[in-house]
Design a protein around this motif. Structure first.
Motif, PDB file in Angstrom:
ATOM      1  N   THR A  10      51.678  50.771  37.803  1.00  0.00           N
ATOM      2  CA  THR A  10      51.247  51.761  36.820  1.00  0.00           C
ATOM      3  C   THR A  10      52.449  52.324  36.066  1.00  0.00           C
ATOM      4  N   THR A  11      53.510  52.609  36.795  1.00  0.00           N
ATOM      5  CA  THR A  11      54.732  53.127  36.177  1.00  0.00           C
ATOM      6  C   THR A  11      55.335  52.096  35.234  1.00  0.00           C
ATOM      7  N   SER A  12      55.333  50.840  35.646  1.00  0.00           N
ATOM      8  CA  SER A  12      55.876  49.784  34.797  1.00  0.00           C
ATOM      9  C   SER A  12      55.089  49.670  33.489  1.00  0.00           C
ATOM     10  N   LEU A  13      53.766  49.778  33.572  1.00  0.00           N
ATOM     11  CA  LEU A  13      52.967  49.718  32.345  1.00  0.00           C
ATOM     12  C   LEU A  13      53.219  50.944  31.468  1.00  0.00           C
ATOM     13  N   GLY A  14      53.471  52.090  32.088  1.00  0.00           N
ATOM     14  CA  GLY A  14      53.851  53.276  31.328  1.00  0.00           C
ATOM     15  C   GLY A  14      55.189  53.090  30.638  1.00  0.00           C
ATOM     16  N   VAL A  15      56.143  52.509  31.357  1.00  0.00           N
ATOM     17  CA  VAL A  15      57.454  52.216  30.776  1.00  0.00           C
ATOM     18  C   VAL A  15      57.288  51.237  29.609  1.00  0.00           C
ATOM     19  N   ALA A  16      56.421  50.245  29.787  1.00  0.00           N
ATOM     20  CA  ALA A  16      56.172  49.282  28.714  1.00  0.00           C
ATOM     21  C   ALA A  16      55.629  49.990  27.472  1.00  0.00           C
ATOM     22  N   ALA A  17      54.710  50.926  27.668  1.00  0.00           N
ATOM     23  CA  ALA A  17      54.145  51.665  26.533  1.00  0.00           C
ATOM     24  C   ALA A  17      55.220  52.478  25.819  1.00  0.00           C
ATOM     25  N   VAL A  18      56.071  53.148  26.587  1.00  0.00           N
ATOM     26  CA  VAL A  18      57.172  53.922  25.992  1.00  0.00           C
ATOM     27  C   VAL A  18      58.112  52.984  25.238  1.00  0.00           C
ATOM     28  N   HIS A  19      58.407  51.848  25.839  1.00  0.00           N
ATOM     29  CA  HIS A  19      59.299  50.868  25.214  1.00  0.00           C
ATOM     30  C   HIS A  19      58.707  50.372  23.894  1.00  0.00           C
ATOM     31  N   ILE A  20      57.440  50.021  23.918  1.00  0.00           N
ATOM     32  CA  ILE A  20      56.815  49.442  22.730  1.00  0.00           C
ATOM     33  C   ILE A  20      56.693  50.469  21.613  1.00  0.00           C
ATOM     34  N   VAL A  21      56.215  51.660  21.931  1.00  0.00           N
ATOM     35  CA  VAL A  21      56.016  52.679  20.895  1.00  0.00           C
ATOM     36  C   VAL A  21      57.344  53.317  20.489  1.00  0.00           C
ATOM     37  N   GLY A  22      58.054  53.864  21.457  1.00  0.00           N
ATOM     38  CA  GLY A  22      59.320  54.538  21.153  1.00  0.00           C
ATOM     39  C   GLY A  22      60.395  53.578  20.694  1.00  0.00           C
ATOM     40  N   GLY A  23      60.462  52.422  21.321  1.00  0.00           N
ATOM     41  CA  GLY A  23      61.463  51.434  20.950  1.00  0.00           C
ATOM     42  C   GLY A  23      61.263  50.890  19.554  1.00  0.00           C
ATOM     43  N   HIS A  24      60.016  50.737  19.159  1.00  0.00           N
ATOM     44  CA  HIS A  24      59.762  50.256  17.799  1.00  0.00           C
ATOM     45  C   HIS A  24      60.286  51.259  16.772  1.00  0.00           C
ATOM     46  N   ARG A  25      60.038  52.529  17.054  1.00  0.00           N
ATOM     47  CA  ARG A  25      60.468  53.583  16.118  1.00  0.00           C
ATOM     48  C   ARG A  25      61.982  53.778  16.154  1.00  0.00           C
ATOM     49  N   ASP A  26      62.544  53.881  17.355  1.00  0.00           N
ATOM     50  CA  ASP A  26      63.955  54.260  17.490  1.00  0.00           C
ATOM     51  C   ASP A  26      64.938  53.092  17.499  1.00  0.00           C
ATOM     52  N   VAL A  27      64.471  51.888  17.789  1.00  0.00           N
ATOM     53  CA  VAL A  27      65.379  50.745  17.895  1.00  0.00           C
ATOM     54  C   VAL A  27      65.040  49.651  16.883  1.00  0.00           C
ATOM     55  N   VAL A  28      63.794  49.199  16.884  1.00  0.00           N
ATOM     56  CA  VAL A  28      63.447  48.041  16.056  1.00  0.00           C
ATOM     57  C   VAL A  28      63.528  48.352  14.567  1.00  0.00           C
ATOM     58  N   ARG A  29      62.936  49.443  14.133  1.00  0.00           N
ATOM     59  CA  ARG A  29      62.996  49.774  12.693  1.00  0.00           C
ATOM     60  C   ARG A  29      64.431  49.904  12.194  1.00  0.00           C
ATOM     61  N   PRO A  30      65.290  50.690  12.884  1.00  0.00           N
ATOM     62  CA  PRO A  30      66.685  50.760  12.415  1.00  0.00           C
ATOM     63  C   PRO A  30      67.397  49.411  12.477  1.00  0.00           C
ATOM     64  N   LEU A  31      67.100  48.628  13.509  1.00  0.00           N
ATOM     65  CA  LEU A  31      67.724  47.312  13.625  1.00  0.00           C
ATOM     66  C   LEU A  31      67.355  46.428  12.436  1.00  0.00           C
ATOM     67  N   VAL A  47      64.609  39.450  21.440  1.00  0.00           N
ATOM     68  CA  VAL A  47      64.944  39.946  22.784  1.00  0.00           C
ATOM     69  C   VAL A  47      64.179  41.234  23.079  1.00  0.00           C
ATOM     70  N   TRP A  48      64.046  42.097  22.089  1.00  0.00           N
ATOM     71  CA  TRP A  48      63.264  43.323  22.285  1.00  0.00           C
ATOM     72  C   TRP A  48      61.824  42.973  22.658  1.00  0.00           C
ATOM     73  N   HIS A  49      61.242  41.995  21.957  1.00  0.00           N
ATOM     74  CA  HIS A  49      59.881  41.567  22.279  1.00  0.00           C
ATOM     75  C   HIS A  49      59.811  40.909  23.660  1.00  0.00           C
ATOM     76  N   MET A  50      60.843  40.167  24.033  1.00  0.00           N
ATOM     77  CA  MET A  50      60.876  39.556  25.371  1.00  0.00           C
ATOM     78  C   MET A  50      60.848  40.631  26.452  1.00  0.00           C
ATOM     79  N   VAL A  51      61.591  41.684  26.247  1.00  0.00           N
ATOM     80  CA  VAL A  51      61.591  42.785  27.217  1.00  0.00           C
ATOM     81  C   VAL A  51      60.212  43.439  27.268  1.00  0.00           C
ATOM     82  N   SER A  52      59.580  43.592  26.120  1.00  0.00           N
ATOM     83  CA  SER A  52      58.222  44.153  26.092  1.00  0.00           C
ATOM     84  C   SER A  52      57.285  43.323  26.957  1.00  0.00           C
ATOM     85  N   VAL A  53      57.320  42.009  26.771  1.00  0.00           N
ATOM     86  CA  VAL A  53      56.476  41.105  27.553  1.00  0.00           C
ATOM     87  C   VAL A  53      56.822  41.195  29.034  1.00  0.00           C
TER      88      VAL A  53
END
Length: 126
Positions: A10-31, A47-53
């Motif tokens: 459950t925690t891992s899926l929560g981390v995945a959600a934070v990664h996908i939503v927050g990471g897209h805004r804070d990492v992927v868009r600026p990248l 690589v970001w998408h690989m980590v998401s998966v």
């Protein structure tokens, strides 16, 4: 049922959600909008998408293991996922500390999300 593995999945899926939503805004868009050459930019994007998966699959694997506790290989796979997340957390800790920033552990706080998955998975594997 293995409650430790249920909590870890459950925690891992929560981390995945934070990664996908927050990471897209804070990492992927600026990248994607930076001046980096296209090839390394797209490699980092992939690589970001690989980590998401990886985060999602790990979460589902841990949830499955929690429901089928006791089948052969449960401890081995849960232990592998625990070591996997410890390695992820260690990578963030080492990079954060080596940069020389003030308060580095708060500037790259991803380890705070990854370490609980590792600890819970390790407890479930024991």
């Amino acid at each position: 049922m293995n409650g430790w593995l249920l909590a870890s999945g459950t925690t891992s899926l929560g981390v995945a959600a934070v990664h996908i939503v927050g990471g897209h805004r804070d990492v992927v868009r600026p990248l994607l909008s930076c001046g980096l050459a296209d090839e390394p930019k797209r490699v980092l994007h992939a690589v970001w998408h690989m980590v998401s998966v990886d985060l999602v699959l790990s979460g589902f694997a841990l949830l499955y293991l929690s429901l089928t506790d006791g089948i052969p290989g449960t401890r081995l796979v849960a232990g592998f996922v625990a070591v996997h997340f410890i390695a992820y957390a260690a990578a963030f800790l080492i990079i954060a500390v080596s940069v020389g920033w003030p308060r580095p552990l708060l500037r790259l706080p991803q380890w705070l999300l990854l370490l609980p998955v590792a600890v819970l998975a390790a407890a479930g594997a024991a």
